[in-house]
Design an enzyme around this catalytic site. Structure first.
Site, PDB file in Angstrom:
ATOM      1  N   ARG A  38     -10.018   0.667   8.215  1.00  0.00           N
ATOM      2  CA  ARG A  38      -9.606  -0.705   8.538  1.00  0.00           C
ATOM      3  C   ARG A  38     -10.671  -1.457   9.312  1.00  0.00           C
ATOM      4  O   ARG A  38     -10.454  -2.620   9.676  1.00  0.00           O
ATOM      5  CB  ARG A  38      -8.359  -0.654   9.401  1.00  0.00           C
ATOM      6  CG  ARG A  38      -7.074  -0.784   8.641  1.00  0.00           C
ATOM      7  CD  ARG A  38      -5.993  -0.437   9.619  1.00  0.00           C
ATOM      8  NE  ARG A  38      -4.879  -1.288   9.525  1.00  0.00           N
ATOM      9  CZ  ARG A  38      -3.723  -0.916   8.969  1.00  0.00           C
ATOM     10  NH1 ARG A  38      -3.599   0.259   8.413  1.00  0.00           N
ATOM     11  NH2 ARG A  38      -2.719  -1.727   8.968  1.00  0.00           N
TER      12      ARG A  38
ATOM     13  N   LYS B 202       0.836  -1.212   0.000  1.00  0.00           N
ATOM     14  CA  LYS B 202       0.000   0.000   0.000  1.00  0.00           C
ATOM     15  C   LYS B 202       0.869   1.260   0.000  1.00  0.00           C
ATOM     16  O   LYS B 202       0.661   2.170  -0.788  1.00  0.00           O
ATOM     17  CB  LYS B 202      -0.929   0.031   1.238  1.00  0.00           C
ATOM     18  CG  LYS B 202      -1.868  -1.160   1.333  1.00  0.00           C
ATOM     19  CD  LYS B 202      -2.807  -1.043   2.520  1.00  0.00           C
ATOM     20  CE  LYS B 202      -2.120  -1.110   3.878  1.00  0.00           C
ATOM     21  NZ  LYS B 202      -1.468  -2.405   4.163  1.00  0.00           N
TER      22      LYS B 202
ATOM     23  N   ARG C 260      11.620  -5.683   5.042  1.00  0.00           N
ATOM     24  CA  ARG C 260      11.429  -4.257   4.720  1.00  0.00           C
ATOM     25  C   ARG C 260      12.349  -3.330   5.525  1.00  0.00           C
ATOM     26  O   ARG C 260      12.610  -3.547   6.692  1.00  0.00           O
ATOM     27  CB  ARG C 260       9.981  -3.871   5.014  1.00  0.00           C
ATOM     28  CG  ARG C 260       9.748  -2.373   4.935  1.00  0.00           C
ATOM     29  CD  ARG C 260       8.312  -1.990   5.020  1.00  0.00           C
ATOM     30  NE  ARG C 260       7.633  -2.605   6.132  1.00  0.00           N
ATOM     31  CZ  ARG C 260       6.328  -2.601   6.264  1.00  0.00           C
ATOM     32  NH1 ARG C 260       5.570  -2.070   5.339  1.00  0.00           N
ATOM     33  NH2 ARG C 260       5.783  -3.156   7.316  1.00  0.00           N
TER      34      ARG C 260
ATOM     35  N   ARG D 218      -0.807  -9.005  13.203  1.00  0.00           N
ATOM     36  CA  ARG D 218      -1.288  -8.023  12.217  1.00  0.00           C
ATOM     37  C   ARG D 218      -2.141  -8.699  11.149  1.00  0.00           C
ATOM     38  O   ARG D 218      -3.157  -8.153  10.709  1.00  0.00           O
ATOM     39  CB  ARG D 218      -0.099  -7.302  11.587  1.00  0.00           C
ATOM     40  CG  ARG D 218       0.489  -6.274  12.548  1.00  0.00           C
ATOM     41  CD  ARG D 218       1.880  -5.840  12.159  1.00  0.00           C
ATOM     42  NE  ARG D 218       1.940  -5.156  10.890  1.00  0.00           N
ATOM     43  CZ  ARG D 218       3.073  -4.900  10.235  1.00  0.00           C
ATOM     44  NH1 ARG D 218       4.235  -5.293  10.758  1.00  0.00           N
ATOM     45  NH2 ARG D 218       3.056  -4.274   9.097  1.00  0.00           N
TER      46      ARG D 218
ATOM     47  N   ARG E  87      11.035  -1.052  10.988  1.00  0.00           N
ATOM     48  CA  ARG E  87       9.922  -0.766  11.883  1.00  0.00           C
ATOM     49  C   ARG E  87       9.892  -1.717  13.070  1.00  0.00           C
ATOM     50  O   ARG E  87      10.184  -2.901  12.929  1.00  0.00           O
ATOM     51  CB  ARG E  87       8.599  -0.869  11.099  1.00  0.00           C
ATOM     52  CG  ARG E  87       8.201   0.443  10.475  1.00  0.00           C
ATOM     53  CD  ARG E  87       7.072   0.339   9.503  1.00  0.00           C
ATOM     54  NE  ARG E  87       5.902  -0.401   9.964  1.00  0.00           N
ATOM     55  CZ  ARG E  87       4.805  -0.538   9.245  1.00  0.00           C
ATOM     56  NH1 ARG E  87       4.709   0.021   8.047  1.00  0.00           N
ATOM     57  NH2 ARG E  87       3.787  -1.230   9.705  1.00  0.00           N
TER      58      ARG E  87
HETATM   59  P1  AP5 Z   1       4.789  -1.683   1.805  1.00  0.00           P
HETATM   60  O1  AP5 Z   1       4.486  -0.812   0.630  1.00  0.00           O
HETATM   61  O2  AP5 Z   1       5.549  -1.101   2.929  1.00  0.00           O
HETATM   62  O3  AP5 Z   1       3.440  -2.403   2.311  1.00  0.00           O
HETATM   63  P2  AP5 Z   1       2.219  -1.848   3.127  1.00  0.00           P
HETATM   64  O4  AP5 Z   1       0.995  -2.458   2.551  1.00  0.00           O
HETATM   65  O5  AP5 Z   1       2.284  -0.355   3.213  1.00  0.00           O
HETATM   66  O6  AP5 Z   1       2.534  -2.542   4.500  1.00  0.00           O
HETATM   67  P3  AP5 Z   1       2.381  -1.997   5.985  1.00  0.00           P
HETATM   68  O7  AP5 Z   1       3.151  -2.949   6.853  1.00  0.00           O
HETATM   69  O8  AP5 Z   1       2.750  -0.536   6.050  1.00  0.00           O
HETATM   70  O9  AP5 Z   1       0.891  -2.179   6.230  1.00  0.00           O
HETATM   71  P4  AP5 Z   1       0.207  -2.188   7.583  1.00  0.00           P
HETATM   72  O10 AP5 Z   1      -1.180  -2.076   7.132  1.00  0.00           O
HETATM   73  O11 AP5 Z   1       0.515  -3.316   8.469  1.00  0.00           O
HETATM   74  O12 AP5 Z   1       0.904  -0.966   8.350  1.00  0.00           O
HETATM   75  P5  AP5 Z   1       0.437   0.515   8.676  1.00  0.00           P
HETATM   76  O13 AP5 Z   1       1.629   1.372   8.732  1.00  0.00           O
HETATM   77  O14 AP5 Z   1      -0.693   0.929   7.810  1.00  0.00           O
HETATM   78  O15 AP5 Z   1       5.563  -2.970   1.243  1.00  0.00           O
HETATM   79  C1  AP5 Z   1       6.071  -3.945   2.133  1.00  0.00           C
HETATM   80  C2  AP5 Z   1       7.449  -4.419   1.659  1.00  0.00           C
HETATM   81  O16 AP5 Z   1       7.306  -5.161   0.450  1.00  0.00           O
HETATM   82  C3  AP5 Z   1       8.422  -3.277   1.317  1.00  0.00           C
HETATM   83  O17 AP5 Z   1       9.702  -3.673   1.697  1.00  0.00           O
HETATM   84  C4  AP5 Z   1       8.342  -3.138  -0.218  1.00  0.00           C
HETATM   85  O18 AP5 Z   1       9.560  -2.698  -0.774  1.00  0.00           O
HETATM   86  C5  AP5 Z   1       7.998  -4.561  -0.641  1.00  0.00           C
HETATM   87  N1  AP5 Z   1       7.073  -4.625  -1.773  1.00  0.00           N
HETATM   88  C6  AP5 Z   1       6.002  -3.809  -2.012  1.00  0.00           C
HETATM   89  N2  AP5 Z   1       5.345  -4.202  -3.122  1.00  0.00           N
HETATM   90  C7  AP5 Z   1       6.014  -5.307  -3.572  1.00  0.00           C
HETATM   91  C8  AP5 Z   1       5.812  -6.168  -4.704  1.00  0.00           C
HETATM   92  N3  AP5 Z   1       4.809  -5.955  -5.561  1.00  0.00           N
HETATM   93  N4  AP5 Z   1       6.681  -7.186  -4.865  1.00  0.00           N
HETATM   94  C9  AP5 Z   1       7.727  -7.384  -3.999  1.00  0.00           C
HETATM   95  N5  AP5 Z   1       7.960  -6.598  -2.920  1.00  0.00           N
HETATM   96  C10 AP5 Z   1       7.114  -5.567  -2.721  1.00  0.00           C
HETATM   97  O19 AP5 Z   1      -0.146   0.326  10.150  1.00  0.00           O
HETATM   98  C11 AP5 Z   1       0.707   0.016  11.219  1.00  0.00           C
HETATM   99  C12 AP5 Z   1      -0.088  -0.053  12.492  1.00  0.00           C
HETATM  100  O20 AP5 Z   1      -0.705   1.234  12.740  1.00  0.00           O
HETATM  101  C13 AP5 Z   1      -1.268  -1.037  12.524  1.00  0.00           C
HETATM  102  O21 AP5 Z   1      -0.838  -2.333  12.882  1.00  0.00           O
HETATM  103  C14 AP5 Z   1      -2.153  -0.391  13.586  1.00  0.00           C
HETATM  104  O22 AP5 Z   1      -1.659  -0.649  14.890  1.00  0.00           O
HETATM  105  C15 AP5 Z   1      -1.989   1.084  13.317  1.00  0.00           C
HETATM  106  N6  AP5 Z   1      -2.974   1.611  12.340  1.00  0.00           N
HETATM  107  C16 AP5 Z   1      -2.714   2.204  11.154  1.00  0.00           C
HETATM  108  N7  AP5 Z   1      -3.855   2.563  10.538  1.00  0.00           N
HETATM  109  C17 AP5 Z   1      -4.865   2.188  11.358  1.00  0.00           C
HETATM  110  C18 AP5 Z   1      -6.282   2.259  11.253  1.00  0.00           C
HETATM  111  N8  AP5 Z   1      -6.890   2.803  10.195  1.00  0.00           N
HETATM  112  N9  AP5 Z   1      -7.024   1.745  12.286  1.00  0.00           N
HETATM  113  C19 AP5 Z   1      -6.426   1.222  13.381  1.00  0.00           C
HETATM  114  N10 AP5 Z   1      -5.087   1.095  13.516  1.00  0.00           N
HETATM  115  C20 AP5 Z   1      -4.316   1.584  12.529  1.00  0.00           C
HETATM  116 MG    MG Z   2       2.497   1.012   4.776  1.00  0.00          MG
END
Ligand code: AP5
Ligand code: MG
Length: 219
Positions: free
Chosen positions: A88, A13, A127, A172, A161
């Site tokens: 979410r 994402k 990552r 997660r 992270r």
């Molecule tokens: P990346 O682009 O970083 O993936 P992502 O989908 O952004 O993954 P996240 O871990 O950020 O998602 P998340 O939903 O767990 O975390 P968030 O920060 O939102 O890609 C991942 C890796 O793969 C990278 O190394 C990249 O280079 C590689 N990659 C990407 N695409 C690829 C491909 N096509 N092929 C190969 N490699 C690839 O949330 C974190 C925490 O915040 C949550 O756990 C929660 O506690 C809180 N939080 C955030 N938003 C909310 C909400 N709305 N409600 C409640 N809690 C929330």
């Molecule tokens: Mg992300």
């Protein structure tokens, strides 16, 4: 356009939101990034959410809805925005609908990034990102072109992270399947859910996204 990227942790994402934001001139709103910044800055909000984020649990609807409501008032969002990591839960999706209705806006598209759990675990545990400009990398799938130097800004410091551990990934993914997956039928029923194959390479996923978005009628 208001665009939602919906997908499990590690689906790509953040990677794709950054590309689409640049390519389509849409402001990127990442709740995860905003919460991590609050933790880093040591704000009361950061203190409140740290434990849940480290454990891989969702933070409360009230907190993230409040953050998004504030952001939507910013002038950065006037030309359209991408939601990365929000909504979410169904409660968040319903709150978003209400906020947009008040502004006479609507969601243009919800892109569903389909990636299997085994691949997600690999993506998350490999990552890292640039400490300076925050662009994301991966040990195996997207290393910097020159070792230890950021492609974007030339920075040489990188960070991983706190929640990118094997144990936290399990929590997660559980949170995603139980609390976020119900959003798929919610948006499918509205006819705005656009699936893409997130298992493909990064450039290919960007191409698929641009293709499906080009086909969306905007008014
Ligand atoms: P990346 O682009 O970083 O993936 P992502 O989908 O952004 O993954 P996240 O871990 O950020 O998602 P998340 O939903 O767990 O975390 P968030 O920060 O939102 O890609 C991942 C890796 O793969 C990278 O190394 C990249 O280079 C590689 N990659 C990407 N695409 C690829 C491909 N096509 N092929 C190969 N490699 C690839 O949330 C974190 C925490 O915040 C949550 O756990 C929660 O506690 C809180 N939080 C955030 N938003 C909310 C909400 N709305 N409600 C409640 N809690 C929330
Ligand atoms: Mg992300």
């Amino acid at each position: 356009m208001i665009l939602i990227l919906l997908g499990p942790p590690g689906a790509g994402k953040g990677t794709q939101a950054r590309r689409l934001s640049e390519g389509r001139n849409l402001f990127q709103l990442s709740t995860g990034d905003m919460l991590r910044q609050a933790i880093k800055a040591g704000t009361p909000l950061g203190e409140k959410v740290r434990r849940q984020m480290d454990a891989g649990q969702l933070v409360s609807d009230e907190i993230v809805i409040g953050i998004i409501a504030d952001c939507m008032e910013s002038k950065d969002c006037l030309g359209g925005f991408i939601l990365d990591g929000f909504p979410r839960t169904l409660a968040q999706a319903e709150a978003l609908d209400r906020m947009l209705e008040e502004k006479s806006c609507r969601i243009g598209a919800v892109i569903e990034m389909q990636v299997n759990d085994e691949e997600l675990a690999k993506r998350i545990t490999g990552r890292f990102s640039c400490a300076e400009c925050n662009i994301g990398y991966h040990d195996q799938f997207r290393p910097p072109k020159q070792e230890s130097v950021c492609d974007e800004c030339g920075g040489t410091e990188f960070v991983r992270r706190e929640d990118d551990t094997e144990e936290t990934v399990v929590a997660r993914l559980k949170a995603y399947h139980e609390q976020t997956e119900p959003l798929l039928p919610y948006y499918r029923a509205q006819g705005i859910l656009l699936p893409v194959d997130g298992m493909a390479g990064i450039d290919d996923v960007t191409r698929q996204m641009n293709e499906v978005l080009d086909a969306v009628k905007t008014d």
